[in-house]
Design a protein around this motif. Structure first.
Motif, PDB file in Angstrom:
ATOM      1  N   THR A  95      29.897 -60.179  49.992  1.00 41.48           N
ATOM      2  CA  THR A  95      29.067 -60.796  51.032  1.00 41.48           C
ATOM      3  C   THR A  95      28.426 -62.092  50.529  1.00 41.48           C
ATOM      4  O   THR A  95      28.252 -63.038  51.316  1.00 41.48           O
ATOM      5  CB  THR A  95      27.965 -59.831  51.506  1.00 41.48           C
ATOM      6  OG1 THR A  95      27.076 -59.527  50.416  1.00 41.48           O
ATOM      7  CG2 THR A  95      28.559 -58.548  52.054  1.00 41.48           C
ATOM      8  N   ILE A 138      25.971 -64.951  63.449  1.00 40.65           N
ATOM      9  CA  ILE A 138      26.476 -63.726  64.070  1.00 40.65           C
ATOM     10  C   ILE A 138      27.643 -63.154  63.262  1.00 40.65           C
ATOM     11  O   ILE A 138      27.712 -61.947  62.997  1.00 40.65           O
ATOM     12  CB  ILE A 138      26.897 -63.993  65.530  1.00 40.65           C
ATOM     13  CG1 ILE A 138      25.662 -64.321  66.378  1.00 40.65           C
ATOM     14  CG2 ILE A 138      27.626 -62.783  66.114  1.00 40.65           C
ATOM     15  CD1 ILE A 138      25.991 -64.777  67.776  1.00 40.65           C
ATOM     16  N   ALA A 139      28.576 -64.023  62.849  1.00 43.24           N
ATOM     17  CA  ALA A 139      29.738 -63.560  62.091  1.00 43.24           C
ATOM     18  C   ALA A 139      29.321 -62.965  60.753  1.00 43.24           C
ATOM     19  O   ALA A 139      29.813 -61.898  60.346  1.00 43.24           O
ATOM     20  CB  ALA A 139      30.713 -64.719  61.884  1.00 43.24           C
ATOM     21  N   VAL A 141      26.294 -61.756  59.773  1.00 40.57           N
ATOM     22  CA  VAL A 141      25.529 -60.513  59.918  1.00 40.57           C
ATOM     23  C   VAL A 141      26.474 -59.349  60.183  1.00 40.57           C
ATOM     24  O   VAL A 141      26.317 -58.247  59.646  1.00 40.57           O
ATOM     25  CB  VAL A 141      24.478 -60.648  61.034  1.00 40.57           C
ATOM     26  CG1 VAL A 141      23.895 -59.284  61.401  1.00 40.57           C
ATOM     27  CG2 VAL A 141      23.353 -61.573  60.597  1.00 40.57           C
ATOM     28  N   THR A 142      27.481 -59.582  61.011  1.00 43.02           N
ATOM     29  CA  THR A 142      28.470 -58.541  61.307  1.00 43.02           C
ATOM     30  C   THR A 142      29.223 -58.120  60.050  1.00 43.02           C
ATOM     31  O   THR A 142      29.337 -56.926  59.741  1.00 43.02           O
ATOM     32  CB  THR A 142      29.466 -59.046  62.364  1.00 43.02           C
ATOM     33  OG1 THR A 142      28.762 -59.436  63.538  1.00 43.02           O
ATOM     34  CG2 THR A 142      30.468 -57.955  62.719  1.00 43.02           C
ATOM     35  N   LEU A 143      29.739 -59.097  59.303  1.00 43.27           N
ATOM     36  CA  LEU A 143      30.535 -58.796  58.117  1.00 43.27           C
ATOM     37  C   LEU A 143      29.680 -58.219  56.991  1.00 43.27           C
ATOM     38  O   LEU A 143      30.124 -57.326  56.261  1.00 43.27           O
ATOM     39  CB  LEU A 143      31.249 -60.054  57.642  1.00 43.27           C
ATOM     40  CG  LEU A 143      32.380 -60.550  58.565  1.00 43.27           C
ATOM     41  CD1 LEU A 143      32.848 -61.935  58.151  1.00 43.27           C
ATOM     42  CD2 LEU A 143      33.542 -59.571  58.548  1.00 43.27           C
ATOM     43  N   SER A 145      27.011 -56.396  57.311  1.00 43.74           N
ATOM     44  CA  SER A 145      26.683 -55.007  57.632  1.00 43.74           C
ATOM     45  C   SER A 145      27.849 -54.085  57.289  1.00 43.74           C
ATOM     46  O   SER A 145      27.661 -52.915  56.963  1.00 43.74           O
ATOM     47  CB  SER A 145      26.336 -54.876  59.111  1.00 43.74           C
ATOM     48  OG  SER A 145      27.465 -55.096  59.917  1.00 43.74           O
ATOM     49  N   ALA A 146      29.062 -54.620  57.351  1.00 43.36           N
ATOM     50  CA  ALA A 146      30.247 -53.816  57.059  1.00 43.36           C
ATOM     51  C   ALA A 146      30.505 -53.684  55.562  1.00 43.36           C
ATOM     52  O   ALA A 146      30.944 -52.634  55.083  1.00 43.36           O
ATOM     53  CB  ALA A 146      31.469 -54.431  57.738  1.00 43.36           C
ATOM     54  N   ARG A 152      20.239 -51.951  57.437  1.00 46.87           N
ATOM     55  CA  ARG A 152      20.603 -51.610  58.801  1.00 46.87           C
ATOM     56  C   ARG A 152      20.105 -52.710  59.725  1.00 46.87           C
ATOM     57  O   ARG A 152      18.976 -52.645  60.208  1.00 46.87           O
ATOM     58  CB  ARG A 152      19.986 -50.272  59.202  1.00 46.87           C
ATOM     59  CG  ARG A 152      20.536 -49.119  58.378  1.00 46.87           C
ATOM     60  CD  ARG A 152      19.800 -47.840  58.686  1.00 46.87           C
ATOM     61  NE  ARG A 152      20.324 -46.784  57.840  1.00 46.87           N
ATOM     62  CZ  ARG A 152      20.865 -45.678  58.316  1.00 46.87           C
ATOM     63  NH1 ARG A 152      20.969 -45.497  59.597  1.00 46.87           N
ATOM     64  NH2 ARG A 152      21.305 -44.750  57.485  1.00 46.87           N
ATOM     65  N   TRP A 155      20.841 -55.247  65.595  1.00 46.53           N
ATOM     66  CA  TRP A 155      21.745 -56.145  66.313  1.00 46.53           C
ATOM     67  C   TRP A 155      21.069 -56.807  67.512  1.00 46.53           C
ATOM     68  O   TRP A 155      21.399 -57.933  67.864  1.00 46.53           O
ATOM     69  CB  TRP A 155      22.979 -55.364  66.781  1.00 46.53           C
ATOM     70  CG  TRP A 155      23.762 -54.815  65.636  1.00 46.53           C
ATOM     71  CD1 TRP A 155      23.849 -53.509  65.255  1.00 46.53           C
ATOM     72  CD2 TRP A 155      24.545 -55.537  64.686  1.00 46.53           C
ATOM     73  NE1 TRP A 155      24.636 -53.372  64.133  1.00 46.53           N
ATOM     74  CE2 TRP A 155      25.077 -54.614  63.768  1.00 46.53           C
ATOM     75  CE3 TRP A 155      24.840 -56.892  64.525  1.00 46.53           C
ATOM     76  CZ2 TRP A 155      25.882 -54.991  62.715  1.00 46.53           C
ATOM     77  CZ3 TRP A 155      25.645 -57.268  63.462  1.00 46.53           C
ATOM     78  CH2 TRP A 155      26.162 -56.321  62.579  1.00 46.53           C
ATOM     79  N   VAL A 158      19.544 -60.229  66.703  1.00 46.57           N
ATOM     80  CA  VAL A 158      20.334 -61.391  66.290  1.00 46.57           C
ATOM     81  C   VAL A 158      20.251 -62.527  67.307  1.00 46.57           C
ATOM     82  O   VAL A 158      19.927 -63.658  66.952  1.00 46.57           O
ATOM     83  CB  VAL A 158      21.801 -60.992  66.015  1.00 46.57           C
ATOM     84  CG1 VAL A 158      22.652 -62.236  65.753  1.00 46.57           C
ATOM     85  CG2 VAL A 158      21.868 -60.053  64.823  1.00 46.57           C
TER      86      VAL A 158
END
Length: 305
Positions: A95, A138-139, A141-143, A145-146, A152, A155, A158
């Motif tokens: 990350t 946005i991209a 934060v999504t990646l 979190s994965a 946690r 969402w 955001v």
């Protein structure tokens, strides 16, 4: 290239001065956090609003430029994901590499744009920031979190964080004021002009104060990958995208500047909040900032408008 390097050199010297101020204790530690807050919430929005309000945006290729910017960012995210198996780094470390390969230090871009191209560049820098920031946030934060494995993220917050961002607000106000040709009192524009003169020097000093020039050997692979991706690969992709979508001249120069600039210092905060590798992120930011002084001059000289 020498002309470009000469224009950029004073900017990086100010970063060095900020580093020395912080490390020698010439300015107390209590100064830097309020200074960063002042730049982020007041000075940079004032600079953006004044510049965008006074600029002629009607002739800018805003549509093609936005497509080129977003296509470049998307390519970098996909490329980083494809490289992950070969790099053999854990999720939190990956990350940090992701952020290092995609985020942009806007303060540095504004300073270099102004030094090389004058006030005409400021509105374009603001536009690049307004296009890239929501998508990148946005991209990532999504990646994160994965892959980070901890944290946690909320969402629902955001979109709220994006619309509450003072830089985005400044871009929106400047764009609306320009598009509607709203009359702005001379005294207000003069006040903002005086205010925004302190933006870039103070921002550059804060960048220098945040540099960390030591790292663990285990971080070298990820750090090296992020440097190559951000300072070499991303500007090449940006040039290709600009040429493909018909973006030329000063808009192309600013788009490539954003692609070749080091990552944003806010990456470190996000790494800490979402379970990323914060020490690695700090090392990436520091090395990228130092090496950008060498990589940006030939890149910007090559695509000089």
């Amino acid at each position: 290239m020498l002309t470009t390097a000469s224009a950029i050199l004073p900017i990086f010297l100010l970063i060095v001065v900020g580093y020395l101020f912080k490390r020698t204790g010439f300015i107390g530690d209590g100064f830097w956090a309020p200074a960063e807050k002042l730049v982020y919430f007041v000075l940079l929005p004032a600079l953006i609003i004044r510049s965008m309000t006074q600029s002629d945006l009607s002739a800018l290729p805003v549509g093609p430029m936005a497509i080129a910017l977003l296509s470049t960012s998307t390519c970098m995210l996909v490329l980083a994901l494809l490289l992950k198996p070969a790099l053999r780094i854990d999720g939190p470390g990956f990350t940090s590499l992701l952020q290092g390969a995609t985020r942009v230090n806007a303060y540095l871009c504004f300073a270099i744009g102004d030094a090389l191209y004058g006030q005409a560049s400021v509105a374009l820098c603001a536009y690049c920031l307004a296009v890239m920031m929501p998508f990148t946030n946005i991209a990532l934060v999504t990646l994160m979190s994965a892959y980070a494995g901890t944290g946690r993220p909320n969402w629902a917050r955001v979109p709220l964080q994006i619309v509450q961002n003072p830089i985005i607000i400044g871009c929106a106000i400047g764009w609306i004021g320009n598009s509607l040709a709203l009359p702005v009192p001379d005294w207000l524009m003069a006040s903002m002009s005086i205010l925004d003169r302190g933006t870039l020097p103070l921002a550059l000093l804060c960048i220098g104060a945040g540099l960390i020039l030591m790292m663990d050997r285990t971080q070298v692979v990820a750090m090296s990958a992020s440097v190559i991706l951000k300072l070499a690969v991303m500007p090449v992709i940006s040039i290709a995208m600009c040429q493909y979508f018909g973006v030329t001249g000063l808009p192309m120069a600013i788009a490539v500047l954003f692609a070749g600039a080091p990552a944003s210092t806010s990456s470190y905060i996000l790494a800490r909040q979402m379970g990323g590798n914060a020490p690695l992120m700090a090392a990436i930011l520091s090395v990228q900032t130092v090496l950008a002084a060498l990589t940006l001059p030939p890149i910007l000289a090559y695509i000089a408008p």
